[in-house]
Scaffold this motif. Structure first.
Motif, PDB file in Angstrom:
ATOM      1  N   ALA A   1      -5.331  -4.285   4.260  1.00  0.00           N
ATOM      2  CA  ALA A   1      -4.167  -5.174   4.138  1.00  0.00           C
ATOM      3  C   ALA A   1      -4.494  -6.543   4.728  1.00  0.00           C
ATOM      4  O   ALA A   1      -4.143  -7.578   4.152  1.00  0.00           O
ATOM      5  CB  ALA A   1      -2.964  -4.567   4.844  1.00  0.00           C
TER       6      ALA A   1
ATOM      7  N   ALA B   1       4.354  -8.478   1.344  1.00  0.00           N
ATOM      8  CA  ALA B   1       3.620  -8.697   0.097  1.00  0.00           C
ATOM      9  C   ALA B   1       4.131  -9.931  -0.648  1.00  0.00           C
ATOM     10  O   ALA B   1       3.352 -10.677  -1.245  1.00  0.00           O
ATOM     11  CB  ALA B   1       3.730  -7.459  -0.788  1.00  0.00           C
TER      12      ALA B   1
ATOM     13  N   ASP C   1      -6.564   1.369   5.489  1.00  0.00           N
ATOM     14  CA  ASP C   1      -5.576   0.586   4.734  1.00  0.00           C
ATOM     15  C   ASP C   1      -5.090  -0.618   5.545  1.00  0.00           C
ATOM     16  O   ASP C   1      -4.805  -1.679   4.989  1.00  0.00           O
ATOM     17  CB  ASP C   1      -4.353   1.454   4.393  1.00  0.00           C
TER      18      ASP C   1
ATOM     19  N   PHE D   1       0.837  -1.196   0.000  1.00  0.00           N
ATOM     20  CA  PHE D   1       0.000   0.000   0.000  1.00  0.00           C
ATOM     21  C   PHE D   1       0.877   1.252   0.000  1.00  0.00           C
ATOM     22  O   PHE D   1       1.985   1.235   0.535  1.00  0.00           O
ATOM     23  CB  PHE D   1      -0.893   0.034   1.256  1.00  0.00           C
TER      24      PHE D   1
ATOM     25  N   ALA E   1       7.022  -3.894   4.372  1.00  0.00           N
ATOM     26  CA  ALA E   1       5.816  -3.969   3.532  1.00  0.00           C
ATOM     27  C   ALA E   1       6.068  -4.809   2.283  1.00  0.00           C
ATOM     28  O   ALA E   1       5.219  -5.614   1.876  1.00  0.00           O
ATOM     29  CB  ALA E   1       5.366  -2.566   3.156  1.00  0.00           C
TER      30      ALA E   1
END
Lengths: 198, 474
Positions: B363, A134, B359, A68, A130
């Protein structure tokens, strides 16, 4: 594989995406280029299934991993647990899970912060977490929203090199306004302006 | 009996209108003062809101008797109640004022007089909060039990209470309470609509406009407004506190407290039991039923008089007959208080959840985290501080409660609040002061412990962060 057929999306009176069509095949990395507010993030959210289109069709085959723009790290979860939590399906038995977590932490150079929570890390360190989160579940589709935005030039170069081999064999869609990142990580550019794919 | 209904409406109308006028004046002073003064005033306003009504009523009754004022009158009772309700209006106005359009404030400051800036721009922009504050104060005043019964005001709720005490006619009491319920429900619907309007207005501007408002000069300058607010705070807090302090100087504190040990035990058991039950139930309802929009259903027992809830529970017990094992037990008291206050932890959980960055939840959805992991690792840590604070508020309100318990407390299980309320009618001034002091200490202690642990854990995090900063970057 990602397939968007003529999709449109509005937020109240603001039109975010207008009649967008796009196909991203497995093994292909596509960069979405455009200024802020051009609809890149909305398009990624539609692919991820976080929002539904007002019209048109979205097809996304396979597991989705996403970075994000805000990073969206869970504030009370340690770096190690961020990776462990996303490896919850039956493919990952305890030993495989541990191995994968260690592998991803080593790949992104975050092993030394394994027990720290995001609030105790710098912006660049959080960015690495992050990215590791992912990629950890080995997703077929990878969505990256400004994945290198919080980094200085040197870290950016380093992370590009670490990330590149892991983009193969996936359908990758990366939103960015940095052409340098797009050139280094993707094979095709798509430009967006005022919600339209040009 | 029906003659008391206009009086009830008049009483609630005067109390809520006075509270609105006081609340607006205090808001003007708060909004334009420095950050430190503002925080002090906000904390004082919250303390004012949490002051036990029986203490406020007793202190003002003493004062009125000493100076020869006719205390047993409707306007005097309404004035005393407004001293407890004005912080609601002030806090709602403050909450909404943070989301005003900064450019509107700045343009008004450049082109309008001070008075016009406030009356033509700021207050009209804040009209949903102003109206909501008045409606909330009106509902609470209409359902208030302690002030009218202490000041012997001829309103519907005192009439029902007196008749219920002599005849013990539950169905009659419930029937007579219907007009109050209907008016309260209409006001609640209005409040719900105003809340929606307030939220919609807040959504337009995400930026904090507090600093722009702080620079807006007040008509007549800052001094008279802050002076008025300080006098208002003084009137709201000083009489109850001075009463306690004076009484403690004339009474053997320890002997009085020891004599009231059974009452303190009962108060503690009711407060702790109902806090645990209300908070746990609120969590369960929030986890499993949050999509059902139950907020207003849960808010109703809190806003309506606890006296009606007590009568309703007695009616249910009578209906259940021999199966009503809970009648005359502590279970009924704890359940009644939990039903009354469940809205507070529920609202705290809902508000804390709405503040989680969307968010972060997205997630969790993307990575298909199981519901239990989302709850344990993401939602619970975010909700915990608010739930703890809400649990403390429930504990305090349960300790202070008189109206819910007045008809349902079990034999031998009289709590301190009820003892004080009953002593007030017989003029045992010193004893009331000592018992109030004990009750206040019991209420404040867990709050102070919470603050201590919070600052202690904040310090630990801070020292870990300092360690992190001082360690060489890898």
């Amino acid at each position: 594989m990602i397939e968007l057929q003529n999709i449109s999306k509005s937020h109240g009176t603001t039109t975010a995406v207008v009649s967008a069509s796009l196909i991203v095949k497995r093994g292909e990395a596509v960069a979405l280029l455009g200024h802020s507010g051009s609809g890149k993030t909305t398009l990624l959210r539609l692919v991820a299934g976080l929002d539904s289109p007002d019209s048109g069709k979205v097809r996304a085959e396979g597991r989705v991993g996403m970075v994000f723009q805000s990073l969206a790290l869970w504030p009370h979860v340690s770096v190690r647990d961020h990776l462990q939590l996303v490896l919850h399906d039956e493919r990952w038995n305890p030993s495989l899970r541990k191995q994968r977590v260690d592998e991803m932490m080593a790949l992104f150079g975050i092993s030394q912060w394994a027990d720290r929570e995001p609030g105790m890390l710098s912006g660049g360190e959080q960015q690495r977490v992050a990215l590791a989160r992912a990629l950890a579940p080995d997703p077929e589709i990878l969505l990256l929203d400004e994945p290198l935005a919080h980094l200085d030039a040197e870290s950016r170069k380093d992370l590009r090199a670490r990330l590149r081999p892991h983009l193969e064999n996936r359908a990758v869609l990366m939103a960015t306004h940095e052409e340098e990142d797009a050139t280094a990580l993707t094979s095709r550019f798509v430009r967006m302006k005022e919600g339209r794919i040009l | 009996m029906t003659s008391a209904i206009p009086n009830s409406l008049l009483f609630a109308g005067i109390a809520s209108s006075l509270a609105t006028v006081f609340g607006v004046a205090a808001f003007a002073a708060l909004a334009t003062s420095s950050q430190r003064i503002r925080m002090t005033l906000i904390i004082s306003a919250i303390a004012c809101l949490l002051t036990p009504a029986f203490l406020q009523a007793g202190a003002w009754m003493d004062f009125a008797m000493k100076v020869g004022l006719p205390y047993a009158s409707l306007p005097f009772g309404a004035f005393v109640l407004s001293l407890q309700l004005w912080p609601i209006v002030t806090l709602l106005l403050l909450a909404m004022s943070r989301h005003l359009d900064t450019s509107l404030l700045e343009s008004a400051r450049l082109s309008l007089t001070r008075a016009s800036t406030w009356t033509r721009v700021i207050l009209p922009l804040l009209s949903p909060a102003l109206a909501l504050g008045w409606v909330a104060a009106f509902i609470l005043a209409l359902n208030n039990f302690i002030i009218p019964t202490t000041f012997q005001t001829h309103v519907q709720i005192t009439e029902i209470y007196v008749e219920f005490q002599s005849l013990y006619n539950t169905s009659g009491a419930l029937l007579q309470s219907i007009p109050i319920w209907i008016v309260s429900m209409i006001a609640l619907v209005l409040a719900a609509r105003l809340t929606v309007r307030m939220r919609a207005a807040n959504r337009h501007t995400a930026a904090d406009s507090s600093s722009a408002l702080q620079c807006t000069p007040l008509p007549g300058g800052f001094a008279p407004w802050i002076l008025f607010s300080l006098v208002l705070l003084g009137l709201s807090i000083v009489p109850p506190l001075s009463r306690i302090i004076t009484a403690c100087c004339h009474e053997n504190i320890w002997t009085s407290l020891q004599l009231a040990r059974p009452q303190f035990g009962a108060s503690l058991a009711y407060a702790v039991g109902s806090t645990v039950l209300a908070t746990s139930l609120a969590c369960v309802v929030w986890i499993f039923c949050r999509k059902w929009k139950l907020e207003w259903v849960l808010a109703t027992p809190f806003i309506l008089s606890g006296f009606f809830l007590g009568v309703l529970l007695i009616a249910i017990s009578q209906w259940a007959g021999k199966y009503a094992w809970w009648q005359g037990t502590w279970t009924l008291v704890i359940a009644a208080l939990a039903i009354r206050f469940i809205w507070i932890p529920y609202k705290a959980a809902a508000t804390a959840h709405s503040r989680i960055n969307s968010d972060i939840l997205d997630a969790a959805q993307i990575f298909r985290l199981p519901r239990s992991s989302v709850l344990r690792f993401i939602e619970w840590p975010a909700l915990r501080p608010s739930l703890l604070a809400a649990a403390w508020v429930v504990y305090v309100l349960a300790l202070w409660d008189v109206e819910t318990l007045v008809m349902i407390y079990p034999p031998g299980g009289e709590p301190v609040s009820l003892r004080i309320y009953q002593l007030l009618h017989y003029g045992y001034d010193a004893q009331v002061g000592v018992l109030s002091l004990g009750l206040l200490a019991m209420g404040i202690a867990p709050g102070l412990a919470l603050l201590f642990f919070r600052s202690h854990s904040a310090n630990s995090v801070h020292s870990v962060q300092k360690l992190r900063i001082s360690s060489p970057a890898s």
